[in-house]
Design an enzyme around this catalytic site. Structure first.
Site, PDB file in Angstrom:
ATOM      1  N   ARG A  64       0.794  -1.237   0.127  1.00 54.60           N
ATOM      2  CA  ARG A  64       0.021  -0.018  -0.058  1.00 54.60           C
ATOM      3  C   ARG A  64       0.762   1.240  -0.009  1.00 54.60           C
ATOM      4  O   ARG A  64       0.313   2.340  -0.509  1.00 54.60           O
ATOM      5  CB  ARG A  64      -1.025  -0.001   1.284  1.00 54.60           C
ATOM      6  CG  ARG A  64      -1.991  -0.904   0.896  1.00 54.60           C
ATOM      7  CD  ARG A  64      -2.835  -1.541   2.418  1.00 54.60           C
ATOM      8  NE  ARG A  64      -2.402  -2.616   2.855  1.00 54.60           N
ATOM      9  CZ  ARG A  64      -2.686  -2.992   4.221  1.00 54.60           C
ATOM     10  NH1 ARG A  64      -3.198  -2.025   4.960  1.00 54.60           N
ATOM     11  NH2 ARG A  64      -2.227  -4.103   4.537  1.00 54.60           N
ATOM     12  N   GLU A 101       1.972  -7.679  13.351  1.00 50.72           N
ATOM     13  CA  GLU A 101       0.919  -7.795  14.207  1.00 50.72           C
ATOM     14  C   GLU A 101       0.493  -8.968  14.022  1.00 50.72           C
ATOM     15  O   GLU A 101      -0.148  -9.731  14.674  1.00 50.72           O
ATOM     16  CB  GLU A 101      -0.123  -6.637  13.964  1.00 50.72           C
ATOM     17  CG  GLU A 101      -1.212  -6.649  14.813  1.00 50.72           C
ATOM     18  CD  GLU A 101      -2.343  -5.546  14.473  1.00 50.72           C
ATOM     19  OE1 GLU A 101      -2.170  -4.839  13.412  1.00 50.72           O
ATOM     20  OE2 GLU A 101      -3.278  -5.614  15.104  1.00 50.72           O
TER      21      GLU A 101
HETATM   22  C1  PRP Z   1       0.194  -3.678   6.646  1.00 44.37           C
HETATM   23  C2  PRP Z   1       0.652  -2.076   6.405  1.00 44.37           C
HETATM   24  C3  PRP Z   1       2.110  -2.168   6.971  1.00 44.37           C
HETATM   25  C4  PRP Z   1       2.041  -2.998   8.124  1.00 44.37           C
HETATM   26  C5  PRP Z   1       2.028  -2.254   9.414  1.00 44.37           C
HETATM   27  O1  PRP Z   1       1.035  -4.267   5.425  1.00 44.37           O
HETATM   28  O2  PRP Z   1       0.428  -1.901   5.124  1.00 44.37           O
HETATM   29  O3  PRP Z   1       3.159  -2.339   5.799  1.00 44.37           O
HETATM   30  O4  PRP Z   1       1.131  -3.899   7.918  1.00 44.37           O
HETATM   31  O5  PRP Z   1       2.016  -3.329  10.450  1.00 44.37           O
HETATM   32  P1  PRP Z   1       3.377  -3.044  11.504  1.00 44.37           P
HETATM   33  O6  PRP Z   1       3.425  -1.563  12.147  1.00 44.37           O
HETATM   34  O7  PRP Z   1       2.932  -3.778  12.715  1.00 44.37           O
HETATM   35  O8  PRP Z   1       4.645  -3.646  10.953  1.00 44.37           O
HETATM   36  P2  PRP Z   1       0.844  -5.724   5.541  1.00 44.37           P
HETATM   37  O9  PRP Z   1       2.139  -6.425   6.008  1.00 44.37           O
HETATM   38  O10 PRP Z   1      -0.475  -6.318   5.633  1.00 44.37           O
HETATM   39  O11 PRP Z   1       1.260  -6.023   3.737  1.00 44.37           O
HETATM   40  P3  PRP Z   1       0.668  -5.668   2.540  1.00 44.37           P
HETATM   41  O12 PRP Z   1       0.519  -4.012   2.509  1.00 44.37           O
HETATM   42  O13 PRP Z   1       1.321  -6.263   1.399  1.00 44.37           O
HETATM   43  O14 PRP Z   1      -0.851  -6.085   2.523  1.00 44.37           O
HETATM   44  N1  ADE Z   2      -1.268  -3.798   9.396  1.00 45.54           N
HETATM   45  C1  ADE Z   2      -0.946  -4.084  10.492  1.00 45.54           C
HETATM   46  N2  ADE Z   2      -2.081  -4.019  11.369  1.00 45.54           N
HETATM   47  C2  ADE Z   2      -2.976  -3.543  10.450  1.00 45.54           C
HETATM   48  C3  ADE Z   2      -4.455  -3.253  10.630  1.00 45.54           C
HETATM   49  N3  ADE Z   2      -5.027  -3.391  11.905  1.00 45.54           N
HETATM   50  N4  ADE Z   2      -5.130  -2.778   9.686  1.00 45.54           N
HETATM   51  C4  ADE Z   2      -4.421  -2.465   8.386  1.00 45.54           C
HETATM   52  N5  ADE Z   2      -3.344  -2.921   8.310  1.00 45.54           N
HETATM   53  C5  ADE Z   2      -2.557  -3.514   9.093  1.00 45.54           C
END
Ligand code: PRP
Ligand code: ADE
Length: 177
Positions: A64, A101
């Site tokens: 994203r 997370e």
């Molecule tokens: C989500 C979000 C961040 C991350 C935040 O990505 O876009 O990159 O989680 O989480 P954190 O602060 O606990 O590390 P995700 O890992 O879901 O990957 P994606 O964007 O490829 O779906």
């Molecule tokens: N990445 C980690 N935690 C998330 C949440 N709660 N919503 C969307 N993206 C995430």
């Protein structure tokens, strides 16, 4: 930042309980991206402090962060650096493991994507535990980047990510919590 913008952004984000696993409240920005006014205003607000200044690269975190960061790089007339999940980049990379997370993963970037001293803005849609952004900061710092700030549309403050980045000396900017 004015409260009507915060309200616009809050209303544009969809929340999905128990996704991708029970207990996680997933903050879904696809609805914000599909809302032309909210998307434009979020990007405008994120680039605002750097308008007229020199930014060499916006570094976006897959996936994203690519969407928001690409729009920011265009507005700032800067380059764009992709920080990707492992195994996606074709050339010589630097790699780091990190915890999420809801799991663990590894990310990497091309070794030659940053010239030491480059002024860089790191961007992602959201900071939760900060594990993802912390890993990205470490990769960028390892390559000699001067990180101007790490920017996110959403902060989940209870999960402590902002403090993790600030402990690394990084200026953190978020639009809503
Ligand atoms: C989500 C979000 C961040 C991350 C935040 O990505 O876009 O990159 O989680 O989480 P954190 O602060 O606990 O590390 P995700 O890992 O879901 O990957 P994606 O964007 O490829 O779906
Ligand atoms: N990445 C980690 N935690 C998330 C949440 N709660 N919503 C969307 N993206 C995430």
């Amino acid at each position: 930042m004015d409260s009507t913008l915060k309200q616009t952004l809050v209303e544009a984000i969809r929340s999905i309980p128990d996704y991708p696993k029970p207990g996680v409240m997933f903050r879904d920005i696809t609805t914000l991206l599909g809302n032309a006014r909210a998307f434009r205003r979020a990007v405008d607000e994120l680039v605002h402090p750097y308008a007229g200044g020199k930014v060499d690269q916006v570094a976006g975190i897959e996936a994203r962060g690519f969407i928001i960061g690409g729009a920011m790089a265009h507005q700032l007339s800067s380059g764009f650096v992709t920080i990707r999940k492992k195994g996606k980049l074709p050339h010589d990379t630097v790699r780091i493991a990190y915890s999420l997370e809801y799991g663990v993963d590894e990310m990497e970037m091309h070794r030659d994507a940053i010239v030491p001293g480059d002024k860089v803005i790191l961007v992602d849609d959201l900071i939760a535990t900060g594990g993802t952004a912390e890993a990205a900061v470490k990769l960028l710092q390892q390559m000699g980047a001067d990180i101007l700030s790490a920017c996110f549309i959403i902060d989940l403050p209870d999960l402590g990510g902002r403090r993790k980045l600030e402990a690394l000396g990084v200026n953190v900017r978020t639009l809503i919590a």
